[in-house]
Write an enzyme that holds these catalytic residues in place. Sequence first.
Site, PDB file in Angstrom:
ATOM      1  CG  HIS A  45      -0.326  -0.060   2.519  1.00 26.89           C
ATOM      2  ND1 HIS A  45       0.299  -1.196   2.981  1.00 26.89           N
ATOM      3  CD2 HIS A  45      -0.181   0.869   3.493  1.00 26.89           C
ATOM      4  CE1 HIS A  45       0.784  -0.952   4.185  1.00 26.89           C
ATOM      5  NE2 HIS A  45       0.518   0.304   4.520  1.00 26.89           N
ATOM      6  CB  THR A  48       3.770   5.485  -5.815  1.00 29.90           C
ATOM      7  OG1 THR A  48       4.036   6.121  -4.550  1.00 29.90           O
ATOM      8  CG2 THR A  48       2.758   6.307  -6.599  1.00 29.90           C
ATOM      9  NE  ARG A  49       5.476  -0.768  -2.578  1.00 25.73           N
ATOM     10  CZ  ARG A  49       4.710  -0.125  -1.696  1.00 25.73           C
ATOM     11  NH1 ARG A  49       4.465   1.168  -1.823  1.00 25.73           N
ATOM     12  NH2 ARG A  49       4.181  -0.773  -0.673  1.00 25.73           N
ATOM     13  CE  LYS A 263       5.222   6.104  -1.008  1.00 26.99           C
ATOM     14  NZ  LYS A 263       4.539   5.120  -1.869  1.00 26.99           N
ATOM     15  CG  HIS A 267      15.928   0.408   0.878  1.00 24.43           C
ATOM     16  ND1 HIS A 267      14.788  -0.281   0.505  1.00 24.43           N
ATOM     17  CD2 HIS A 267      16.972  -0.429   0.650  1.00 24.43           C
ATOM     18  CE1 HIS A 267      15.143  -1.473   0.056  1.00 24.43           C
ATOM     19  NE2 HIS A 267      16.452  -1.594   0.142  1.00 24.43           N
ATOM     20  CB  CYS A 313       4.569  -0.324   4.509  1.00 20.97           C
ATOM     21  SG  CYS A 313       4.234  -1.323   3.057  1.00 20.97           S
ATOM     22  CE  LYS A 346      12.455  -1.773  -8.506  1.00 19.73           C
ATOM     23  NZ  LYS A 346      12.531  -2.262  -7.102  1.00 19.73           N
TER      24      LYS A 346
HETATM   25  C1  LIG Z   1       7.077   1.242   2.302  1.00 20.83           C
HETATM   26  C2  LIG Z   1       7.448   0.314   1.194  1.00 20.83           C
HETATM   27  C3  LIG Z   1       8.012   0.840   0.048  1.00 20.83           C
HETATM   28  C4  LIG Z   1       8.389   0.002  -1.002  1.00 20.83           C
HETATM   29  N1  LIG Z   1       8.906   0.538  -2.153  1.00 20.83           N
HETATM   30  C5  LIG Z   1       9.178  -0.255  -3.204  1.00 20.83           C
HETATM   31  C6  LIG Z   1       9.562   0.297  -4.438  1.00 20.83           C
HETATM   32  O1  LIG Z   1       9.656   1.525  -4.597  1.00 20.83           O
HETATM   33  N2  LIG Z   1       9.803  -0.541  -5.478  1.00 20.83           N
HETATM   34  C7  LIG Z   1       9.680  -1.895  -5.360  1.00 20.83           C
HETATM   35  O2  LIG Z   1       9.919  -2.599  -6.328  1.00 20.83           O
HETATM   36  N3  LIG Z   1       9.290  -2.450  -4.191  1.00 20.83           N
HETATM   37  C8  LIG Z   1       9.035  -1.674  -3.131  1.00 20.83           C
HETATM   38  N4  LIG Z   1       8.607  -2.207  -1.942  1.00 20.83           N
HETATM   39  C9  LIG Z   1       8.543  -3.668  -1.791  1.00 20.83           C
HETATM   40  C10 LIG Z   1       7.302  -4.300  -2.373  1.00 20.83           C
HETATM   41  O3  LIG Z   1       6.172  -3.508  -2.145  1.00 20.83           O
HETATM   42  C11 LIG Z   1       7.156  -5.695  -1.791  1.00 20.83           C
HETATM   43  O4  LIG Z   1       8.369  -6.405  -2.049  1.00 20.83           O
HETATM   44  C12 LIG Z   1       6.015  -6.468  -2.427  1.00 20.83           C
HETATM   45  O5  LIG Z   1       4.811  -5.746  -2.302  1.00 20.83           O
HETATM   46  C13 LIG Z   1       5.878  -7.827  -1.738  1.00 20.83           C
HETATM   47  O6  LIG Z   1       4.856  -8.547  -2.371  1.00 20.83           O
HETATM   48  P1  LIG Z   1       4.219  -9.849  -1.709  1.00 20.83           P
HETATM   49  O7  LIG Z   1       3.268 -10.404  -2.717  1.00 20.83           O
HETATM   50  O8  LIG Z   1       5.312 -10.715  -1.195  1.00 20.83           O
HETATM   51  O9  LIG Z   1       3.435  -9.312  -0.420  1.00 20.83           O
HETATM   52  P2  LIG Z   1       1.990  -8.630  -0.294  1.00 20.83           P
HETATM   53  O10 LIG Z   1       1.710  -7.749  -1.454  1.00 20.83           O
HETATM   54  O11 LIG Z   1       1.913  -8.045   1.063  1.00 20.83           O
HETATM   55  O12 LIG Z   1       0.999  -9.852  -0.410  1.00 20.83           O
HETATM   56  C14 LIG Z   1       0.902 -10.866   0.578  1.00 20.83           C
HETATM   57  C15 LIG Z   1      -0.560 -11.216   0.733  1.00 20.83           C
HETATM   58  O13 LIG Z   1      -0.686 -12.398   1.498  1.00 20.83           O
HETATM   59  C16 LIG Z   1      -1.860 -12.281   2.281  1.00 20.83           C
HETATM   60  N5  LIG Z   1      -1.775 -13.242   3.389  1.00 20.83           N
HETATM   61  C17 LIG Z   1      -0.871 -13.256   4.387  1.00 20.83           C
HETATM   62  N6  LIG Z   1      -1.094 -14.298   5.220  1.00 20.83           N
HETATM   63  C18 LIG Z   1      -2.154 -14.967   4.726  1.00 20.83           C
HETATM   64  C19 LIG Z   1      -2.859 -16.131   5.150  1.00 20.83           C
HETATM   65  N7  LIG Z   1      -2.513 -16.841   6.222  1.00 20.83           N
HETATM   66  N8  LIG Z   1      -3.934 -16.508   4.410  1.00 20.83           N
HETATM   67  C20 LIG Z   1      -4.302 -15.817   3.309  1.00 20.83           C
HETATM   68  N9  LIG Z   1      -3.663 -14.714   2.874  1.00 20.83           N
HETATM   69  C21 LIG Z   1      -2.601 -14.286   3.567  1.00 20.83           C
HETATM   70  C22 LIG Z   1      -1.845 -10.829   2.718  1.00 20.83           C
HETATM   71  O14 LIG Z   1      -3.119 -10.403   3.130  1.00 20.83           O
HETATM   72  C23 LIG Z   1      -1.358 -10.142   1.456  1.00 20.83           C
HETATM   73  O15 LIG Z   1      -2.440  -9.693   0.650  1.00 20.83           O
HETATM   74  C24 LIG Z   1       8.216  -1.396  -0.875  1.00 20.83           C
HETATM   75  C25 LIG Z   1       7.633  -1.920   0.277  1.00 20.83           C
HETATM   76  C26 LIG Z   1       7.247  -1.075   1.302  1.00 20.83           C
HETATM   77  C27 LIG Z   1       6.645  -1.659   2.545  1.00 20.83           C
END
Ligand SMILES: Cc1cc2nc3c(=O)[nH]c(=O)nc-3n(C[C@H](O)[C@H](O)[C@H](O)COP(=O)(O)OP(=O)(O)OC[C@H]3O[C@@H](n4cnc5c(N)ncnc54)[C@H](O)[C@@H]3O)c2cc1C
Length: 376
Positions: A45, A48-49, A263, A267, A313, A346
């Site tokens: 959330h 933006t990324r 924003k 890191h 986050c 990304k």
């Molecule tokens: C502040 C911040 C800034 C960032 N900036 C960048 C950036 O500029 N560029 C970039 O490339 N990356 C950036 N990132 C990193 C990037 O956002 C994350 O690496 C990426 O979103 C991770 O994806 P994910 O699918 O692993 O996790 P998520 O998108 O969090 O998805 C995991 C999902 O699993 C679900 N879940 C968890 N446990 C369970 C369960 N037991 N049962 C069912 N569902 C479950 C959750 O509800 C969630 O929806 C940033 C991250 C943050 C926090």
Amino acid sequence: MESFDVIIVGAGSVGMAAGYDLAKKGVRTLLLDAYDPPHTMGSHHGDTRIIRYAYGEGVQYVPLVLRAKELWKELEDLTGVPLFAQTGVLSAGPVGCQFLQEVQGSAQQFSLPLEVLQAQEVHERWPGITLPEDFYACLEPDSGVLYSEACIRAYRKLAIQHGAVLRTHTRVTGLQVEPNHVIVQTENASYRGAKVLVSAGAWNPSILQSLGLHLPLVPTRKTVAWFEADEDLYQSAKFPAFVFTLRDSMFYGFPSFDGSGVKIGRHDAGQPIDPDQLDRTFGTFSSDEGDVRSFLESYMPQAAGRLTQGKVCIYTMTPDEHFVIDRHPEHEHVVTTAGFSGHGFKFASAVGEAASQLLTDGKASHNLSMFSLLRF
Ligand SMILES: Cc1cc2nc3c(=O)[nH]c(=O)nc-3n(C[C@H](O)[C@H](O)[C@H](O)COP(=O)(O)OP(=O)(O)OC[C@H]3O[C@@H](n4cnc5c(N)ncnc54)[C@H](O)[C@@H]3O)c2cc1C
């Protein structure tokens, strides 16, 4: 019990992209998520990324991020929803900084456009930036910003259109791996999947542990903050997204979109947490605002205005800050995507595709060896 070809545990950044790719191939897919993605409880959330292609974290990432770029464009074309803003990304740091050397090396090796600018040139081009004399910067003009929540919404819509079943507010409470299938338990029901993808972000460590995988994944509390800024200097039509590698810290940020303000986030650093116990109040730690404000005061003084918003986050860190994208060493029908260490968004389109390939073909079209879970 309902049966599916693939069950996805966690329909966030990567899970939703994988769900779309699988459903598009005609695979009967169930997406389960504890919340209602996109949402504010995980890692995606805050609107933006940054997406950049000349990759400071390692030239090995470039083919995967270039594939991700193609897939984001395809997603934008298919849905007609704007998902990307080409702001350019400016990476800055001290002369000799390894991140910048890697950016330049990646650009050279893959013939990516990159402008190298001295500190004074940076200030002349963007008067809102002041760099020390021994700093320099690289502008990657065709990179920019993804609207992360809109991206997930877009994949969600397409996945459902292609027949994927999405159950929101459905937390997975247990996984029982059998030789040829997996039973996935939720609070209210159990499902049978021939294969399973564990893509639960910050909740991966506990789920993977229950499958015998004790990976060094550390969910970490991170914050981002928005500051009132001089719009003439920092609006997105004129100002790039940025990554600054300082000697003992790293900051990244975004220009002001439609008056949102600048924003910015730090890191490195952050506090290890349990995602179920996370303090989601911005400002609990004085560093939430203090770190980014002092960065702005030094490097972008006209963006160090009033704090307008702050969010909490989660990063999920690995020791080497590289991802985990792999099959379970003992159960080929279990795949996981984990440990994105704060730079995974990304790639989510391409990682979703790669996970889908691992599940359906047993191998991915990209070389994923650096993301092996056996390296730990
Ligand atoms: C502040 C911040 C800034 C960032 N900036 C960048 C950036 O500029 N560029 C970039 O490339 N990356 C950036 N990132 C990193 C990037 O956002 C994350 O690496 C990426 O979103 C991770 O994806 P994910 O699918 O692993 O996790 P998520 O998108 O969090 O998805 C995991 C999902 O699993 C679900 N879940 C968890 N446990 C369970 C369960 N037991 N049962 C069912 N569902 C479950 C959750 O509800 C969630 O929806 C940033 C991250 C943050 C926090």
